[in-house]
Design a protein around this motif. Sequence first.
Motif, PDB file in Angstrom:
ATOM      1  N   ALA A 179     -27.961 -48.044 -36.690  1.00  0.00           N
ATOM      2  CA  ALA A 179     -27.056 -47.735 -35.577  1.00  0.00           C
ATOM      3  C   ALA A 179     -25.697 -47.258 -36.064  1.00  0.00           C
ATOM      4  CB  ALA A 179     -26.891 -48.951 -34.676  1.00  0.00           C
ATOM      5  N   PHE A 180     -25.365 -47.517 -37.332  1.00  0.00           N
ATOM      6  CA  PHE A 180     -24.097 -47.034 -37.872  1.00  0.00           C
ATOM      7  C   PHE A 180     -24.142 -45.545 -38.197  1.00  0.00           C
ATOM      8  CE2 PHE A 180     -23.720 -51.552 -38.439  1.00  0.00           C
ATOM      9  CZ  PHE A 180     -22.378 -51.808 -38.249  1.00  0.00           C
ATOM     10  N   ILE A 181     -25.318 -44.921 -38.063  1.00  0.00           N
ATOM     11  CA  ILE A 181     -25.440 -43.466 -38.172  1.00  0.00           C
ATOM     12  C   ILE A 181     -25.683 -42.939 -36.763  1.00  0.00           C
ATOM     13  CG2 ILE A 181     -26.625 -41.540 -39.273  1.00  0.00           C
ATOM     14  CD1 ILE A 181     -27.562 -43.404 -41.432  1.00  0.00           C
ATOM     15  N   PRO A 182     -24.679 -42.440 -36.053  1.00  0.00           N
ATOM     16  CA  PRO A 182     -24.856 -42.048 -34.652  1.00  0.00           C
ATOM     17  C   PRO A 182     -25.933 -40.982 -34.496  1.00  0.00           C
ATOM     18  CG  PRO A 182     -22.540 -42.098 -35.255  1.00  0.00           C
ATOM     19  CD  PRO A 182     -23.308 -42.230 -36.527  1.00  0.00           C
ATOM     20  N   ILE A 183     -26.590 -41.007 -33.338  1.00  0.00           N
ATOM     21  CA  ILE A 183     -27.596 -40.038 -32.911  1.00  0.00           C
ATOM     22  C   ILE A 183     -28.843 -40.116 -33.795  1.00  0.00           C
ATOM     23  CG2 ILE A 183     -28.104 -37.605 -32.453  1.00  0.00           C
ATOM     24  CD1 ILE A 183     -25.149 -37.155 -31.959  1.00  0.00           C
ATOM     25  N   ILE A 238     -19.800 -34.833 -34.043  1.00  0.00           N
ATOM     26  CA  ILE A 238     -20.570 -35.859 -34.739  1.00  0.00           C
ATOM     27  C   ILE A 238     -21.670 -35.237 -35.585  1.00  0.00           C
ATOM     28  CG2 ILE A 238     -22.136 -37.810 -34.389  1.00  0.00           C
ATOM     29  CD1 ILE A 238     -20.506 -38.585 -31.961  1.00  0.00           C
ATOM     30  N   LEU A 239     -22.378 -34.257 -35.035  1.00  0.00           N
ATOM     31  CA  LEU A 239     -23.457 -33.615 -35.787  1.00  0.00           C
ATOM     32  C   LEU A 239     -22.922 -32.883 -37.014  1.00  0.00           C
ATOM     33  CD1 LEU A 239     -25.719 -32.229 -32.916  1.00  0.00           C
ATOM     34  CD2 LEU A 239     -26.226 -34.092 -34.477  1.00  0.00           C
ATOM     35  N   VAL A 255     -22.225 -32.658 -42.894  1.00  0.00           N
ATOM     36  CA  VAL A 255     -21.355 -32.532 -44.066  1.00  0.00           C
ATOM     37  C   VAL A 255     -21.398 -33.812 -44.903  1.00  0.00           C
ATOM     38  CG1 VAL A 255     -18.971 -32.228 -44.817  1.00  0.00           C
ATOM     39  CG2 VAL A 255     -19.859 -30.857 -42.930  1.00  0.00           C
ATOM     40  N   GLY A 256     -21.324 -34.967 -44.234  1.00  0.00           N
ATOM     41  CA  GLY A 256     -21.360 -36.225 -44.974  1.00  0.00           C
ATOM     42  C   GLY A 256     -22.673 -36.436 -45.707  1.00  0.00           C
ATOM     43  N   THR A 257     -23.791 -36.048 -45.080  1.00  0.00           N
ATOM     44  CA  THR A 257     -25.087 -36.203 -45.730  1.00  0.00           C
ATOM     45  C   THR A 257     -25.216 -35.285 -46.928  1.00  0.00           C
ATOM     46  OG1 THR A 257     -26.059 -36.790 -43.584  1.00  0.00           O
ATOM     47  CG2 THR A 257     -27.572 -36.187 -45.355  1.00  0.00           C
ATOM     48  N   VAL A 258     -24.739 -34.048 -46.800  1.00  0.00           N
ATOM     49  CA  VAL A 258     -24.823 -33.106 -47.913  1.00  0.00           C
ATOM     50  C   VAL A 258     -23.976 -33.568 -49.092  1.00  0.00           C
ATOM     51  CG1 VAL A 258     -24.245 -30.754 -48.641  1.00  0.00           C
ATOM     52  CG2 VAL A 258     -25.403 -31.133 -46.465  1.00  0.00           C
ATOM     53  N   LEU A 259     -22.791 -34.104 -48.800  1.00  0.00           N
ATOM     54  CA  LEU A 259     -21.874 -34.496 -49.873  1.00  0.00           C
ATOM     55  C   LEU A 259     -22.171 -35.872 -50.449  1.00  0.00           C
ATOM     56  CD1 LEU A 259     -18.467 -33.245 -48.418  1.00  0.00           C
ATOM     57  CD2 LEU A 259     -19.938 -32.111 -50.081  1.00  0.00           C
ATOM     58  N   LEU A 263     -20.330 -42.895 -43.551  1.00  0.00           N
ATOM     59  CA  LEU A 263     -18.866 -42.815 -43.580  1.00  0.00           C
ATOM     60  C   LEU A 263     -18.319 -41.614 -42.815  1.00  0.00           C
ATOM     61  CD1 LEU A 263     -18.179 -43.670 -47.345  1.00  0.00           C
ATOM     62  CD2 LEU A 263     -17.979 -45.182 -45.368  1.00  0.00           C
ATOM     63  N   ALA A 264     -19.151 -40.620 -42.544  1.00  0.00           N
ATOM     64  CA  ALA A 264     -18.648 -39.357 -41.996  1.00  0.00           C
ATOM     65  C   ALA A 264     -17.994 -39.547 -40.628  1.00  0.00           C
ATOM     66  CB  ALA A 264     -19.786 -38.340 -41.911  1.00  0.00           C
ATOM     67  N   VAL A 265     -18.670 -40.246 -39.732  1.00  0.00           N
ATOM     68  CA  VAL A 265     -18.161 -40.357 -38.357  1.00  0.00           C
ATOM     69  C   VAL A 265     -16.894 -41.208 -38.281  1.00  0.00           C
ATOM     70  CG1 VAL A 265     -18.722 -41.091 -36.016  1.00  0.00           C
ATOM     71  CG2 VAL A 265     -20.439 -39.930 -37.397  1.00  0.00           C
ATOM     72  N   PRO A 266     -16.818 -42.385 -38.911  1.00  0.00           N
ATOM     73  CA  PRO A 266     -15.534 -43.110 -38.865  1.00  0.00           C
ATOM     74  C   PRO A 266     -14.379 -42.337 -39.480  1.00  0.00           C
ATOM     75  CG  PRO A 266     -17.083 -44.200 -40.346  1.00  0.00           C
ATOM     76  CD  PRO A 266     -17.855 -43.201 -39.572  1.00  0.00           C
ATOM     77  N   ILE A 267     -14.647 -41.580 -40.549  1.00  0.00           N
ATOM     78  CA  ILE A 267     -13.575 -40.777 -41.141  1.00  0.00           C
ATOM     79  C   ILE A 267     -13.138 -39.685 -40.170  1.00  0.00           C
ATOM     80  CG2 ILE A 267     -13.060 -39.128 -42.980  1.00  0.00           C
ATOM     81  CD1 ILE A 267     -14.744 -40.809 -44.840  1.00  0.00           C
TER      82      ILE A 267
END
Length: 383
Positions: A271-275, A332-333, A338-342, A350-354
């Motif tokens: 659930a910490f990874i939205p969608i 969000i998408l 970007v967060g998954t690629v990096l 971490l991508a969405v909270p950042i």
Amino acid sequence: MGLFRREPQHVQLDPSLAEEQTRRAPWRLWTDGFGRLATRALQIIVVVIVVAAAIWGMQQLTVVVIPLMLALIIACAFWPVMGWMRARGVPSILATLLALLAIVLILTGVGWLIVWAVRDQWDELYSSAQDGISSVIAWAQDLPIAPSQEDIDAWLATATDFITSAQFGSGALAGVSAVANFVTGFVLLVVILFFFLKDGPQMWEFLLRPFRGDDYVRARRIGDKTVSVLGSYVRGTATVALVDAVGILIGLLILQVPLAIPLAVLVFLLAFIPIVGATLAGTLAALVALVANGWVNALFVVGVVVLVNQLEGNFLQPFLMGRSMKLHAFVILVALTVGTVLGGIVGAVLAVPIAAAAWGVIQVWDGPGRPARWARPKDPIEA
């Protein structure tokens, strides 16, 4: 002796002469429209190079960067608890140890729950998986383009050869290295988190020393907003994830799906990874139900997951997290991609909270409740 004068020399330029100079080559090449475009393009290239260098540096130091980011986010989530204990006279070191103990107990409890439930139901799931795989193979052999038994045997032989090959051994060694990096990162996470909880205000005050006047006020406002957004995001997401996990656990127990507790814990973590997280957790729960209880039971599981996610998205999440941190689905998408690629899975977490923290900073850039100029809604008269 004019070279040694202490008085500043004032030189006044003739505006007509300066304008004439700008009309001559090569200066005029940078003053027309195309020249200004080229200047902006060079500035963008420099910014992209700097950002790429920073990202490359962080990727080379993931063992340090990821624990640092996780510790910062966890510290923001527990900051109200620390403030509450300090306001009641609890010494800083004792409050920090109590908070760390609570975090360790939560993580240990979640891990023990997963291991206990999987070990208790592993034999049942293994036999169900064998029956499910056999039924899938039997169903595939009835298709017009079904593989022959020789093809299946060849695929199994290839998989066996890979497992016994040196390439698989090197992959196992890489797995051992990954485990070592994980342990190192976890220890570093605990140490950094301890200092963030204990000396966070002093560290932030030290970082603010170079700023003066309005810049200092803005920097402090940005810091307070970042802590508030990150903490609220983590606490709200954890609460929503807990409600989702409990709701899906009740549904799985009613439908008698094996491994209900580990699946509920997985729902909580994803659930910490939205969608994407909710979809993946629902898919895994449906697959387990399909293998163990058949396709009718799997359809009921899908219905339970969809119902819980709709209740969470339409009622619980807006109430707990508020409209100020609700990002558009497109943002969000993009942030998740970007967060998954990096950074892989950790980057997706971490991508969405950042992104939420960055948007929160923009909202207070020019003052409390006053966004940056370019982010302000237009006045109907100006539009």
